[in-house]
Design an enzyme around this catalytic site. Structure first.
Site, PDB file in Angstrom:
ATOM      1  N   CYS A  37       0.864  -1.213   0.039  1.00 10.70           N
ATOM      2  CA  CYS A  37      -0.059  -0.161   0.172  1.00 10.70           C
ATOM      3  C   CYS A  37       0.861   1.307  -0.018  1.00 10.70           C
ATOM      4  O   CYS A  37       0.512   2.457  -0.055  1.00 10.70           O
ATOM      5  CB  CYS A  37      -0.886   0.223   1.384  1.00 10.70           C
ATOM      6  SG  CYS A  37      -1.872  -1.255   1.373  1.00 10.70           S
ATOM      7  N   ASP A  39       2.783   2.475   2.506  1.00  7.32           N
ATOM      8  CA  ASP A  39       3.090   2.959   4.089  1.00  7.32           C
ATOM      9  C   ASP A  39       3.189   1.973   4.618  1.00  7.32           C
ATOM     10  O   ASP A  39       2.308   0.822   4.802  1.00  7.32           O
ATOM     11  CB  ASP A  39       1.563   3.651   4.481  1.00  7.32           C
ATOM     12  CG  ASP A  39       1.240   4.522   3.483  1.00  7.32           C
ATOM     13  OD1 ASP A  39       1.883   5.860   3.339  1.00  7.32           O
ATOM     14  OD2 ASP A  39       0.293   4.615   2.665  1.00  7.32           O
ATOM     15  N   CYS A  63       5.039   8.185   2.461  1.00  6.05           N
ATOM     16  CA  CYS A  63       5.244   9.541   1.794  1.00  6.05           C
ATOM     17  C   CYS A  63       5.592  10.446   2.741  1.00  6.05           C
ATOM     18  O   CYS A  63       5.654  10.261   4.086  1.00  6.05           O
ATOM     19  CB  CYS A  63       4.042  10.082   0.916  1.00  6.05           C
ATOM     20  SG  CYS A  63       2.683  10.219   2.170  1.00  6.05           S
ATOM     21  N   CYS A 106      -2.812   8.585   6.305  1.00  3.27           N
ATOM     22  CA  CYS A 106      -1.300   8.632   6.853  1.00  3.27           C
ATOM     23  C   CYS A 106      -1.681   8.929   8.508  1.00  3.27           C
ATOM     24  O   CYS A 106      -0.953   8.522   9.345  1.00  3.27           O
ATOM     25  CB  CYS A 106      -0.574   9.983   6.344  1.00  3.27           C
ATOM     26  SG  CYS A 106      -0.115   9.680   4.564  1.00  3.27           S
TER      27      CYS A 106
END
Ligand code: PLP
Lengths: 136, 405
Positions: A37, A39, A63, A106
């Protein structure tokens, strides 16, 4: 996409990057997300005998917003009790970092990482399943 | 010191060559005539410029000027070629063939045709991004009317075997449309040799202006298209609308320069690209080249840096303009469909960076970018739990990950 100043600041000067000994009984480790994914966050917390988080470290594959979110929560959880740390919500992280909608996941991951680290600690101390009750 | 920011995203668009601008300027000032005005000198002069431009554009791809239709860009050219041919030849059949790694302008045109009752075959590609001509041969059936395959891919720079593809299409009697946007002006491309019937080109990818493109439409044997835009019947009835004369002059100048400078420029860019690759892979482990080492656009370098997320790396090198196949750069959360079609695993697709070298990049810039990338990847890996786990010998494939998207 433009990043908020706060994301840039954490990204450029990430706080508390590193590794704690995952076999230390006073350390809880949370590993959340998946490489596929894009992350993965690892949050580690070190807890004192009286139940306070005295240290926190992270490593994140993801990211800039994911890195900033994890950096921020390491700052936030330090000095807190487990209950206080569990009350940190993804919306607080998203708001503090001014994350755009596509980056909300996130902050969700950062909240999950706190929960997972605490659950791991509680498991080591025989109080699992996590997220219910405290030792007080 | 190099001047920052550095532009290394020449597949997305290219800067305007100053020589192109100079050629255009008169047509943005005094020479403002409508090329369709037949009754006065303003119109005649504009028409002359357009006809000269057609010849220059044709010359780059081995076509005659009469076979060039002007459009607003390659998105429109792709739409016109695919939908226009599908509609015109509908009686002949309802089947089209394309490839999984095509640009969205092609794939989404195909998707729309599918909703209208056409059938589309999406050919797979190998690890290097090339399709297998035998797959194409097998995919063509009695109802096939058109094959659409690109010359070179915009993400991984893979050059398709267009001459073989053209030969198969000719043998089978089906039309061959080629989205030549990324390859034209950079590598040799000849519509005669490749038996191409329709070819899309775009000015802004070859140092020309934005908003102007062309579609090559073969005259012998004649290829017909249903028009998508109704109006004054310009461009042999295939594309109505007053011609963008300054844009057309700019596209022609861009083609002329590309043709004259192609051999030296291709060699220079290949050397720069290899220098960049060399300087990176020599100093970093776990770097994968995406696409083909051999059949590749001179200016394209697409690398995956394992255990580092692409967008984070782009942020770390923010004074260098590149792009990434990472999901984080799009709203979709899915990594690049092109890399996935090449069998690149999702995690490595998230870790990819496309460097697009162009006419104005220098060796000094390449050296700067290589050093910067090496430093930042090293730093991000120190921050990556995956890199740490991999170095400890944990097989990441055996870890049960908590969350699926
Ligand atoms: C392969 C390919 N086809 C089509 C296009 C669309 O071109 P334009 O920007 O001229 O519409 C592009 C550019 O993004 C491209 O790279």
């Amino acid at each position: 996409m433009a990043y908020s100043d706060k994301v840039l600041e954490h990204y450029e000067n990430p706080r508390n990057v590193g590794t704690l000994d995952k076999n230390d009984p006073s350390v809880g480790t949370g590993l959340v997300g998946a490489p596929a994914c894009g992350d993965v966050m690892r949050l580690q917390i070190k807890i004192t005998d009286d139940g306070r988080i005295e240290d926190a470290k992270f490593k994140t594959f993801g990211c800039g917003s994911a890195i900033a979110s994890s950096s921020l929560v390491t700052e936030w959880v330090k000095g807190k009790t487990l209950d206080q740390a569990l009350s940190i919500k993804n919306t607080d992280v998203a708001k503090e970092l001014a994350l755009p909608p596509v980056k909300i996941h996130c902050s969700v991951l950062a909240e999950d990482a706190i929960k997972a680290a605490i659950a791991d600690y509680k498991r080591k101390h025989g109080t699992a399943p996590a997220a219910t009750g405290t030792e007080k | 010191m190099v001047k920052l920011p550095i532009y290394m995203d020449n597949h997305a668009t290219t800067p305007l060559d100053p020589r192109v601008l100079d050629a255009m300027l008169p047509y943005l000032k005094d020479e403002f005539g409508n090329a369709a005005s037949r009754s006065h000198v303003f119109g005649w002069r504009a028409e002359e410029a357009v006809e000269r431009a057609r010849e220059q554009i044709g010359a780059l791809i081995g076509a005659s000027g009469k076979e060039i239709i002007f459009t607003s860009g390659a998105t429109e050219s792709d739409n016109l070629a695919i939908k226009g041919a599908a509609e015109f030849y509908r009686e002949k059949g309802n089947h089209l063939v394309t490839c999984k790694t095509e640009h969205k302008a092609v794939l989404d045109s195909m998707k729309r045709l599918e909703r209208q009752g056409f059938e589309v075959t999406y050919l797979p590609v190998g690890k290097d991004g090339r399709l297998d001509p035998d797959d194409l041969r097998r995919a063509i059936g009695p109802k096939t009317i058109l094959v659409s395959i690109m010359l070179a891919n915009n993400e991984i720079g893979t050059v398709q075997p267009v001459e073989e593809i053209g030969k198969i299409c000719r043998e089978k009697g089906v039309l061959f449309h080629c989205d030549a946007v990324q390859g034209v002006g950079k590598i040799p491309f000849d519509v005669g040799r490749a038996n191409v019937d329709l070819a899309s080109i775009s000015a802004h990818k070859i140092y020309g202006p934005k908003g102007i493109g062309a579609l090559y439409v073969r005259r012998k044997p004649r290829v017909r298209l249903a028009e998508l835009i109704d109006g004054g019947g310009h461009e042999r009835g295939m594309r109505s609308g007053t011609l963008n004369v300054p844009g057309i002059v700019g596209l022609a100048k861009a083609c002329e320069i590309a043709k004259a400078e192609m051999p030296e420029e291709a060699a220079r860019l290949t050397a720069l690209r290899e220098r960049l690759r060399e300087k990176i892979v020599r100093r970093l482990d776990l770097v994968e080249l995406n696409g083909s080492a051999e059949h590749r656009l001179p200016g394209n370098l697409n690398l995956s840096f394992a255990y580092v997320e692409g967008e984070a790396l782009m942020m770390a090198i923010k004074d260098v303009a590149v792009s990434s196949g990472s999901a984080c750069t799009s709203a979709s959360l899915e990594p690049s469909y092109v890399l996935r079609a090449c069998g690149v695993e999702e995690e490595l697709a998230h870790s990819s960076i496309r460097f697009g070298l162009g006419r104005f990049n220098t060796e000094e810039e390449v050296d700067y970018v290589a050093d910067l990338v090496v430093g930042k990847v090293t730093k991000l890996r120190e921050m990556s739990p995956l890199y740490e786990m991999a170095k400890e010998g944990v097989d990441l494939k055996n870890v049960t990950w908590a969350q699926a998207h």
